[in-house]
Design an enzyme around this catalytic site. Structure first.
Site, PDB file in Angstrom:
ATOM      1  CB  SER A  47      -0.943   0.004   1.211  1.00  0.00           C
ATOM      2  OG  SER A  47      -0.220  -0.166   2.420  1.00  0.00           O
ATOM      3  CG  HIS A 272      -1.114   3.858   4.301  1.00  0.00           C
ATOM      4  ND1 HIS A 272      -1.630   3.272   5.439  1.00  0.00           N
ATOM      5  CD2 HIS A 272      -0.682   2.842   3.510  1.00  0.00           C
ATOM      6  CE1 HIS A 272      -1.536   1.955   5.330  1.00  0.00           C
ATOM      7  NE2 HIS A 272      -0.954   1.674   4.175  1.00  0.00           N
TER       8      HIS A 272
END
Length: 292
Positions: A47, A272
């Protein structure tokens, strides 16, 4: 203390959903022609490579962004071909196995490939579950280190063991890349600075206890050190994305933040990179390629 923990329930649920963007009804690897140039570029990874939550999204459950670092790198290099096989939730095993409808990532490589970037390893040590555990434990001792206490119970740091166990898996991936793309330059991409590089964090805005911030920071640095060591052993480039992103961690104001926290204020998955973070990672990749 128990009541305080309840305010993080929704955040933890959202974080769990985001970090579970793994095998599902994913679309095939994205392949896009670019401007005329020399590189036949393939991106592999998890990711942090794919860029979940950053517009524009593609790849089904793989959640790839059109401005993730592979896409930006391909554009800057004027690649003759570009295939983004990255997929959120990927482990090293997913280099060889399908994630839903997404084929094994190594299938994207060929003898015609001239450049490969690989960003993998975080899910092999259980990145999502580690952050989730630390966030869940933080209200029980916000000035202490309840997460470190749990992972080091019995005198052994289980996260250090996980990093050591992941090393041969990374080596196996790099060997397979060389076998399938024997003429390609290969770059192994490390992870950016998630936690502040000093200090005790920003509890409760980011629900990580004060003593667990340096613990998680040191764990990530050990992971990156392992990746760098495996890159050196495999004679591939290592891309340091940590140092260039220091000062843009989860605790910084939204305008200065390149890695989002538990409650993203810029489009991204929790914990993230956002679009600025992916741009910084692309810069690191390009600098690493120019140095060799």
């Amino acid at each position: 203390m128990q009541g305080r923990g309840g305010q993080y329930g929704k955040a933890l649920a959202a974080f769990g959903a985001a970090t579970a963007l793994a095998a599902g009804a994913a679309a095939p690897a994205a392949a896009a022609p670019a401007a005329r140039g020399g590189e036949a570029y393939v991106a592999l990874g998890d990711s942090y490579t794919a860029g979940p939550g950053i517009p524009q999204q593609s790849g089904g459950d793989c959640a790839r962004s059109s401005v993730n670092y592979p896409s930006l790198t391909a554009e800057k290099l004027h690649a003759s071909s570009f295939k983004d096989a990255s997929c959120s939730g990927a482990t090293t095993d997913d280099m060889w196995r399908a994630q839903g409808a997404n084929p094994p990532q190594l299938n994207a490589l060929s003898k015609r490939t001239t450049l490969v970037t690989v960003g993998i390893g975080g899910n092999d040590i259980g990145f999502g579950s580690i952050i989730g555990t630390c966030a869940q434990l933080s209200p029980t001792d916000p000035v202490g280190a309840p997460c470190r206490k749990q992972f080091t119970a019995g005198g052994t740091d289980r996260l250090v063991n996980r990093i050591n166990d992941a090393a041969p898996k990374i080596a196996k991936v790099l060997k397979a890349v060389h076998q399938r793309a024997p003429h390609a330059r290969v770059a192994l991409v490390g992870y950016p600075a998630i936690m502040p590089d000093n200090g005790v964090g920003c509890f409760p805005a980011v629900p990580i206890a004060a003593g667990d911030v340096p613990y998680l920071r040191d764990t990530e640095k050990r992971l990156n050190a392992m990746l760098q060591q495996q890159a050196r052993k495999a004679h591939v480039r290592y891309v340091d994305t940590y140092r260039p992103t220091v000062g843009h961690d989860v605790c910084k104001p939204a305008a200065d933040r390149w890695i989002e926290g538990a409650h993203p204020e810029n489009p991204a998955a929790p914990f993230h990179p956002n679009a600025k973070g992916e741009q910084a990672m692309a810069g690191s990749v390009l600098r690493a390629l120019r140095r060799h």
